[in-house]
Design a protein around this motif. Structure first.
Motif, PDB file in Angstrom:
ATOM      1  N   GLY A 180      -7.344  11.367 -34.591  1.00  0.00           N
ATOM      2  CA  GLY A 180      -7.327  12.176 -33.370  1.00  0.00           C
ATOM      3  C   GLY A 180      -7.832  13.595 -33.526  1.00  0.00           C
ATOM      4  O   GLY A 180      -7.410  14.491 -32.797  1.00  0.00           O
ATOM      5  N   GLU A 181      -8.745  13.838 -34.460  1.00  0.00           N
ATOM      6  CA  GLU A 181      -9.302  15.184 -34.635  1.00  0.00           C
ATOM      7  C   GLU A 181     -10.001  15.619 -33.346  1.00  0.00           C
ATOM      8  O   GLU A 181     -10.505  14.784 -32.589  1.00  0.00           O
ATOM      9  CB  GLU A 181     -10.336  15.197 -35.777  1.00  0.00           C
ATOM     10  N   PRO A 182     -10.059  16.945 -33.109  1.00  0.00           N
ATOM     11  CA  PRO A 182     -10.625  17.425 -31.849  1.00  0.00           C
ATOM     12  C   PRO A 182     -12.111  17.104 -31.695  1.00  0.00           C
ATOM     13  O   PRO A 182     -12.947  17.667 -32.401  1.00  0.00           O
ATOM     14  CB  PRO A 182     -10.394  18.941 -31.901  1.00  0.00           C
ATOM     15  N   GLY A 217      -3.105  11.704 -37.521  1.00  0.00           N
ATOM     16  CA  GLY A 217      -3.272  13.131 -37.243  1.00  0.00           C
ATOM     17  C   GLY A 217      -2.647  13.930 -38.367  1.00  0.00           C
ATOM     18  O   GLY A 217      -1.645  13.516 -38.940  1.00  0.00           O
ATOM     19  N   HIS A 218      -3.243  15.088 -38.699  1.00  0.00           N
ATOM     20  CA  HIS A 218      -2.694  15.852 -39.817  1.00  0.00           C
ATOM     21  C   HIS A 218      -1.748  16.947 -39.336  1.00  0.00           C
ATOM     22  O   HIS A 218      -2.003  17.616 -38.331  1.00  0.00           O
ATOM     23  CB  HIS A 218      -3.796  16.414 -40.719  1.00  0.00           C
ATOM     24  N   LEU A 219      -0.662  17.111 -40.079  1.00  0.00           N
ATOM     25  CA  LEU A 219       0.370  18.086 -39.744  1.00  0.00           C
ATOM     26  C   LEU A 219       0.054  19.477 -40.272  1.00  0.00           C
ATOM     27  O   LEU A 219       0.608  20.466 -39.801  1.00  0.00           O
ATOM     28  CB  LEU A 219       1.722  17.637 -40.329  1.00  0.00           C
ATOM     29  N   CYS A 237      -5.614  23.098 -31.411  1.00  0.00           N
ATOM     30  CA  CYS A 237      -6.545  21.970 -31.285  1.00  0.00           C
ATOM     31  C   CYS A 237      -6.669  21.194 -32.596  1.00  0.00           C
ATOM     32  O   CYS A 237      -6.987  20.011 -32.576  1.00  0.00           O
ATOM     33  CB  CYS A 237      -7.910  22.433 -30.773  1.00  0.00           C
ATOM     34  N   ASP A 238      -6.385  21.838 -33.720  1.00  0.00           N
ATOM     35  CA  ASP A 238      -6.595  21.208 -35.033  1.00  0.00           C
ATOM     36  C   ASP A 238      -5.305  21.236 -35.842  1.00  0.00           C
ATOM     37  O   ASP A 238      -5.113  22.117 -36.643  1.00  0.00           O
ATOM     38  CB  ASP A 238      -7.732  21.940 -35.748  1.00  0.00           C
ATOM     39  N   MET A 239      -4.395  20.252 -35.653  1.00  0.00           N
ATOM     40  CA  MET A 239      -4.471  19.286 -34.585  1.00  0.00           C
ATOM     41  C   MET A 239      -3.084  18.918 -34.073  1.00  0.00           C
ATOM     42  O   MET A 239      -2.759  17.756 -33.897  1.00  0.00           O
ATOM     43  CB  MET A 239      -5.315  18.062 -34.994  1.00  0.00           C
ATOM     44  N   LYS A 240      -2.308  19.965 -33.809  1.00  0.00           N
ATOM     45  CA  LYS A 240      -0.970  19.712 -33.287  1.00  0.00           C
ATOM     46  C   LYS A 240      -1.005  19.321 -31.809  1.00  0.00           C
ATOM     47  O   LYS A 240      -0.166  18.531 -31.358  1.00  0.00           O
ATOM     48  CB  LYS A 240      -0.088  20.917 -33.556  1.00  0.00           C
ATOM     49  N   ASP A 299      -1.906  17.723 -45.679  1.00  0.00           N
ATOM     50  CA  ASP A 299      -3.003  18.124 -46.561  1.00  0.00           C
ATOM     51  C   ASP A 299      -4.402  17.673 -46.170  1.00  0.00           C
ATOM     52  O   ASP A 299      -5.270  17.598 -47.024  1.00  0.00           O
ATOM     53  CB  ASP A 299      -2.700  17.618 -47.992  1.00  0.00           C
ATOM     54  N   GLU A 300      -4.653  17.445 -44.884  1.00  0.00           N
ATOM     55  CA  GLU A 300      -6.032  17.083 -44.539  1.00  0.00           C
ATOM     56  C   GLU A 300      -6.980  18.236 -44.803  1.00  0.00           C
ATOM     57  O   GLU A 300      -8.118  18.032 -45.228  1.00  0.00           O
ATOM     58  CB  GLU A 300      -6.116  16.658 -43.066  1.00  0.00           C
ATOM     59  N   GLU A 301      -6.508  19.460 -44.542  1.00  0.00           N
ATOM     60  CA  GLU A 301      -7.411  20.610 -44.625  1.00  0.00           C
ATOM     61  C   GLU A 301      -7.952  20.813 -46.042  1.00  0.00           C
ATOM     62  O   GLU A 301      -9.014  21.389 -46.219  1.00  0.00           O
ATOM     63  CB  GLU A 301      -6.708  21.883 -44.137  1.00  0.00           C
ATOM     64  N   LEU A 302      -7.214  20.365 -47.046  1.00  0.00           N
ATOM     65  CA  LEU A 302      -7.717  20.461 -48.418  1.00  0.00           C
ATOM     66  C   LEU A 302      -7.974  19.071 -48.990  1.00  0.00           C
ATOM     67  O   LEU A 302      -7.532  18.730 -50.079  1.00  0.00           O
ATOM     68  CB  LEU A 302      -6.758  21.269 -49.299  1.00  0.00           C
TER      69      LEU A 302
HETATM   70 ZN   LIG Z   1      -8.373  18.849 -38.388  1.00  0.00          ZN
END
Ligand SMILES: [Zn+2]
Length: 406
Positions: A187-189, A94-96, A127-130, A161-164
């Protein structure tokens, strides 16, 4: 006797999974999610340090062995190991980081406050994604509370850094050789549906070149913006006629445009950045670029002063994994046990870090998490508290089922 033993083992495993799922504490799920939302980690603009501290604090209390893995720029991912150190080994990723909160006045409550409104937790990263990360942490806690410990090993990859594109996060874990599990869950939504494929992206740049002239004498110049306009109006023609069973068709979006130099000058240059999403099976960048170039050639035939250059700025692979894997059927059964019906196998429209596990490490991987992607990146991003709790129970079942207990 053998049959009876096997049946006895199966029912013992079921009993362990039931006990772990029942031990999930709904208050704990919400508490973890709120603590993670309060720890801002906007990307771009911030770092994951504070969120990584919160997550590692929770995991330390759960007895995990923890490592911070940093990118060259210092961005942290938390790698936590729970269990025996032996196989089987399962990764949960999961990304922080989150996208920026944007204008706070567009939110009904503070984006980092974690208000609960009508049973939904509201905040950047809900939801994305805490929220999904909180569900996984609460699942680990529940396994311990049920008095169980894993026969195998769970590796939590809580990444930067998943978002970038994951350059500072999951890619670093890959480069350090840390993607070597027997299976993985991202575990992405997905609304607890099971995504087995995701699209990738080709970021294409088109530059139209014209000829500058005095704005009062446009016939003496070649207007690069008009050249680009003719190209953009026919842009849908660059899409191939193909449909992927899970993720559908490729798409194309004109994302950015720059051109011209002054109000009284015929523009000599116009640039557009184009987001062409690719589907599994589209593996050759040249094949994706060829129709862009053919369209330019068509336009040149119509108007010989057309001059457009096409280039590829970035390529992100699509990914696809099988539904026949042990992890896919285990996830399906666990979600069915909690949600009442088996979830469908679907495709994920966005790009996720699953591609590192699937394409680079060849690990059977599914994307399955609570929350809806359609609320990600929006103002008033939210997740149902009950969705997180259901996911925590399903994850507890999956962890126990895949890793076994002792
Ligand atoms: Zn995400």
């Amino acid at each position: 006797m053998v049959g009876e033993d096997a049946a006895g083992l199966a029912s013992a495993a079921d009993a362990a999974a039931d006990a772990a799922a029942e031990a999930v504490d709904p208050d704990e799920v919400l508490r973890h999610a709120r603590a993670l939302i309060a720890a801002r980690s906007e990307n771009p603009g911030g770092t994951e340090d504070e969120a990584a501290e919160v997550a590692s604090g929770i995991l330390t209390d759960l007895g995990a062995e923890i490592r911070f893995v940093r990118s060259e720029a210092g961005r942290p991912s938390v790698v936590a190991r729970i269990g025996s150190g032996e196989r089987p080994r399962l990764a949960w990723n999961g990304h922080l980081d989150t996208v920026p909160a944007g204008d706070p006045s567009t939110w009904s409550s503070g984006p980092f406050e974690g208000a609960v409104v009508d049973g939904r937790l509201v905040g950047r990263g809900a939801c994305d994604m805490k929220g999904p990360i909180a569900a996984a942490l609460a699942a680990v806690a529940a396994v311990g509370r049920a008095g169980l410990s894993f026969a195998g090993t769970l590796d939590l990859h809580l990444v930067a850094d998943e978002e970038l594109a994951g350059t500072h996060g999951t890619r670093v874990l890959r480069d350090e050789g840390l993607l070597d599990q027997d299976a993985a869950i991202v575990g992405e939504p997905s609304e607890m549906e099971i995504a087995l494929a995701e699209r990738g992206g080709a970021w294409v740049t088109a530059v139209a070149h014209g000829k500058a002239a005095h704005g009062s004498q446009p016939h003496l110049g070649v207007n690069a913006i008009l050249t680009m306009s003719r190209f953009l109006l026919r842009l849908q023609e660059v899409l191939p006629d193909r449909v992927h069973a899970l993720v559908g068709s490729p798409t194309v979006n004109v994302a950015l445009v720059t051109g011209g130099s002054a109000p009284n000058v015929v523009p000599e240059r116009c640039q557009v950045d184009i987001d062409r999403r690719i589907v599994p099976g589209e593996e050759d960048p040249e094949e994706v670029l060829a129709p862009f170039r053919r369209l330019v050639e068509d336009l040149v035939v119509e108007r010989p002063d057309t001059h457009i250059e096409i280039s590829l700025r970035e390529w992100t692979e699509a990914a696809e994994t099988t539904g026949d894997s042990a992890i896919a059927s285990l996830v399906r059964d666990a979600i069915a046990a909690e949600a009442g019906a088996p979830p469908p196998f679907v495709g994920f429209t966005g790009i996720t870090d699953a591609r590192y596990y699937i394409n680079d490490a060849h690990i059977p991987t599914v994307i399955a998490g609570p929350g809806s992607l359609s609320l990600a990146h929006t103002a008033n991003e939210s997740i149902g508290v009950d969705e997180m709790v259901t996911a925590a129970r399903a994850y507890a079942r999956i962890f126990v089922g895949f890793l076994g207990t002792r």
